[in-house]
Design a protein around this motif. Sequence first.
Motif, short mmCIF file in Angstrom:
data_model
loop_
_atom_site.label_atom_id
_atom_site.label_comp_id
_atom_site.label_asym_id
_atom_site.label_seq_id
_atom_site.Cartn_x
_atom_site.Cartn_y
_atom_site.Cartn_z
N GLN A 193 42.23 65.07 49.76
CA GLN A 193 42.95 65.24 48.49
C GLN A 193 43.10 63.89 47.77
O GLN A 193 42.94 63.82 46.55
N GLU B 245 43.04 66.55 55.55
CA GLU B 245 43.24 67.20 54.25
C GLU B 245 43.88 66.24 53.26
O GLU B 245 43.50 66.20 52.08
N LYS B 246 44.84 65.44 53.72
CA LYS B 246 45.48 64.45 52.84
C LYS B 246 44.46 63.42 52.36
O LYS B 246 44.45 63.04 51.19
N ALA C 112 48.14 59.08 45.75
CA ALA C 112 47.64 60.43 46.02
C ALA C 112 47.81 60.79 47.49
O ALA C 112 48.16 61.93 47.82
N ILE D 137 39.75 62.86 46.22
CA ILE D 137 39.48 63.63 45.00
C ILE D 137 40.37 63.14 43.86
O ILE D 137 39.91 62.95 42.74
N ALA D 138 41.63 62.91 44.15
CA ALA D 138 42.58 62.50 43.12
C ALA D 138 42.28 61.10 42.57
O ALA D 138 42.59 60.82 41.41
N ALA E 209 50.01 63.97 48.91
CA ALA E 209 49.20 65.05 49.46
C ALA E 209 49.94 65.77 50.59
O ALA E 209 50.82 65.21 51.24
N GLU E 210 49.54 67.01 50.80
CA GLU E 210 50.13 67.80 51.88
C GLU E 210 49.02 68.33 52.77
O GLU E 210 47.87 68.45 52.35
#
Length: 96
Positions: free
Chosen positions: A45, A41-42, A31, A48-49, A35-36
Motif C-alpha cells: 500500500q 500489505e502495508k 503511507a 502504491i501510495a 496503511a492497514e
Amino acid sequence: RLLESATTKVAKRGRARAEAKVDYEIAHATALLNAEGTVDEKKAQALIASQEQDRALESADAILDAAKEAGRNIREQLGALRSVMANTRALLEHNQ
C-alpha cells in the motif's frame, strides 16, 4: 567553461535528487504508517501510495547520472586535447 558548466549542472541536479529523495521517503513513511493489514500489505500500500514520488526520485537519479557522465566526457576530451597539444608541441620543437 564547459567543465565549469557541467560541474554546476551536477550540483543543481544533485540538489534536485536530494529533494526528490526526501519527498519520496516522507510520502512512503506516511503511507506506511497509515496503511492497514499485514506487514507485506502495508508495504504494498505504501509503495502504491508513494509511486509518484518514487518515479520522481528515479528520474532525478537518471538525470544526475547523465550530468555526471557529461562531466566525465568533457574531462576525457580535455585530456585527449592535452595529449594532442603535447605531441604537437614536441613535433614543433623537433622541427625547429
